[in-house]
Write an enzyme that holds these catalytic residues in place. Structure first.
Site, short mmCIF file in Angstrom:
data_model
loop_
_atom_site.label_atom_id
_atom_site.label_comp_id
_atom_site.label_asym_id
_atom_site.label_seq_id
_atom_site.Cartn_x
_atom_site.Cartn_y
_atom_site.Cartn_z
N HIS A 17 0.84 -1.21 0.00
CA HIS A 17 0.00 0.00 0.00
C HIS A 17 0.87 1.26 0.00
CE1 HIS A 17 -3.98 1.98 1.27
NE2 HIS A 17 -3.11 2.96 1.13
N GLY A 186 -9.24 8.26 -1.52
CA GLY A 186 -9.81 9.59 -1.34
C GLY A 186 -10.45 9.74 0.02
N GLU A 218 -10.24 3.87 7.62
CA GLU A 218 -9.01 4.63 7.93
C GLU A 218 -9.42 5.74 8.89
OE1 GLU A 218 -7.31 6.68 4.57
OE2 GLU A 218 -5.41 7.07 5.60
N HIS A 239 -5.93 0.13 5.13
CA HIS A 239 -6.00 0.64 6.51
C HIS A 239 -6.93 -0.25 7.37
CE1 HIS A 239 -3.75 4.23 5.26
NE2 HIS A 239 -4.51 4.20 4.18
N ASP A 297 2.41 4.19 2.65
CA ASP A 297 1.26 4.98 2.18
C ASP A 297 1.71 6.17 1.32
OD1 ASP A 297 -1.43 5.48 1.89
OD2 ASP A 297 -1.72 6.35 3.88
O1 LIG Z 1 -4.21 7.54 3.12
C1 LIG Z 1 -4.93 7.84 2.15
N1 LIG Z 1 -6.28 7.71 2.25
C2 LIG Z 1 -7.11 8.01 1.22
N2 LIG Z 1 -6.69 8.47 0.05
C3 LIG Z 1 -5.37 8.64 -0.10
C4 LIG Z 1 -4.43 8.33 0.91
N3 LIG Z 1 -3.19 8.60 0.45
C5 LIG Z 1 -3.34 9.07 -0.80
N4 LIG Z 1 -4.64 9.10 -1.14
C6 LIG Z 1 -5.25 9.58 -2.39
O2 LIG Z 1 -5.05 8.62 -3.41
C7 LIG Z 1 -4.72 9.31 -4.61
C8 LIG Z 1 -4.13 8.37 -5.63
O3 LIG Z 1 -2.88 7.90 -5.27
C9 LIG Z 1 -3.84 10.43 -4.12
O4 LIG Z 1 -3.71 11.45 -5.08
C10 LIG Z 1 -4.60 10.87 -2.88
O5 LIG Z 1 -5.65 11.74 -3.26
#
Ligand SMILES: O=c1[nH]cnc2c1ncn2[C@@H]1O[C@H](CO)[C@@H](O)[C@H]1O
Length: 361
Positions: A17, A186, A218, A239, A297
């Site tokens: 991830h 997202g 998450e 998550h 992440d």
């Molecule tokens: O931890 C997270 N939780 C939810 N969305 C995330 C997380 N990290 C990144 N992104 C989202 O996933 C998109 C594609 O890679 C990123 O641009 C960000 O908007």
């Protein structure tokens, strides 16, 4: 504040991830901005790093806004997109990762055939399809140069349901070219229930045998995890910390050997979990010998490395070498490679961990 980069597990690892667009080198952002004549608020790695990173525990919404500090530099630029994929493989190889599944939204890196155009870009000619091809090229060159394996997962975005149909079609088109699964990423806190268009995309993924993971639990409640499993038929959960709040669900998922993609450093800085690591839900998963992985992440925004995630759980949660081996074996078993390649990966890990029984006599 954070545990250091100290290497507590210096053996081959699997990472499942990590967001490609959250794992870009700051130097690359500066280089590309210079070449494209894009003005940034800083021109040194140190200063730009300070602008991009999350320093203190915040919220997922604040964290997601950080991408706007640099995504306009990389998006829509063929050379940059290929370069970040190549450099990503190099960085992972240096961390001792031998197999990685990275994820990204093809739409977020495009500047054509994407509505609305992200990051205030003007229209260009790089489509989401081009993005996938460029990333694949960078990954393939990286794999050859650094001798590790990298596969990708394409993300639907919770707030952009209209993109999801394209995402599943791209997964289908490039499934024999390094794309192994679909994801839904997202802001779960703004958009909890999966929109019908996400559901449709996941139904198509199921119909075509495309693997599925979903960001759930998450910052959202356990009900989002339940929906990911029951409705979207997720095979892994991104998550999933809040799963433990619903004991019935948690027990069912343990019984079904559900894989949880855990990101300790991330979970503190996004405000997903209590900043006191000694109270972290991962401890429960560890004690229950659950099926989970350890992941960065978004190492760019958390100013972190995979070593930092390992040293965090070692220092604050009592993780042992034995557990690191076990969770990496679980990660390999739950990865989205075809069976034969999965067996080879498991074999490499077992050899490196001294777990191969000598059957010679
Ligand atoms: O931890 C997270 N939780 C939810 N969305 C995330 C997380 N990290 C990144 N992104 C989202 O996933 C998109 C594609 O890679 C990123 O641009 C960000 O908007």
């Amino acid at each position: 504040m954070m545990a250091s980069d100290k290497v507590v597990f210096d053996k081959p690892k699997v990472e499942l991830h990590v967001h490609l667009d959250g794992a870009i080198r700051v130097q690359t952002i500066l280089d590309v901005a210079k070449r494209r004549g894009i003005k940034l608020p800083a021109d040194t790695v140190e200063e730009m790093t300070q602008i991009i990173i999350l320093q203190e525990p915040s919220t997922l919404t604040n964290f997601l806004e950080k991408f706007a500090a640099y995504m306009h530099v990389i998006a829509g630029d063929r050379e940059a997109i290929k370069r970040i994929a190549y450099e990503f493989v190099e960085d992972k190889a240096k961390e001792g990762v031998i197999y990685v599944e990275l994820r990204y939204s093809p739409h977020f890196l495009a500047n054509a055939n994407v509505d609305p155009l992200p990051w205030n870009q003007s229209e260009g000619n790089v489509t989401p399809d081009d993005v996938v091809r460029l990333v694949n090229e960078g990954l393939m060159e990286g794999e050859k140069a650094f001798r590790i394996k990298a596969r990708s997962i394409l993300c639907c975005m919770r707030h952009m349901p209209r993109w999801s149909k394209d995402v599943v079609e791209l997964c289908k088109k490039y499934r024999s070219d390094g794309v192994v699964a679909i994801d839904l990423a997202g802001d779960e806190s703004l958009n909890c229930e999966a929109n019908p268009e996400h559901k449709k995309a996941y139904e198509e993924a199921i119909r075509c045998g495309i693997h599925r993971t979903v960001h759930a639990g998450e910052v959202g409640p356990a009900s989002v995890v339940r929906e990911a499993v029951d409705v979207l038929k997720a095979e892994r959960i991104g998550h999933g910390y809040s799963t433990v709040e619903d004991q019935a669900l948690y027990r069912t998922l343990l019984d079904n050997n559900m894989h949880f993609e855990m990101c300790p450093v991330s979970s503190k800085l996004t405000g997903a979990c209590d900043p006191d690591f000694t109270k972290h839900p991962i401890i429960t998963f560890m004690k229950d010998k659950a099926n989970y992985s350890l992941n960065t992440d978004d190492p760019l925004i958390f100013n972190s490395t995979l070593h930092m995630d390992y040293s965090t759980v070692h220092k604050h949660m009592g993780f042992t070498e034995e557990e690191f081996k076990r969770l990496n074996i679980c990660s390999a078993q739950s990865c989205f490679l075809p069976e034969e390649e999965k067996k080879e990966l498991l074999q490499s890990l077992r050899e490196a961990y001294g777990m191969i029984q000598d059957t010679a006599f």
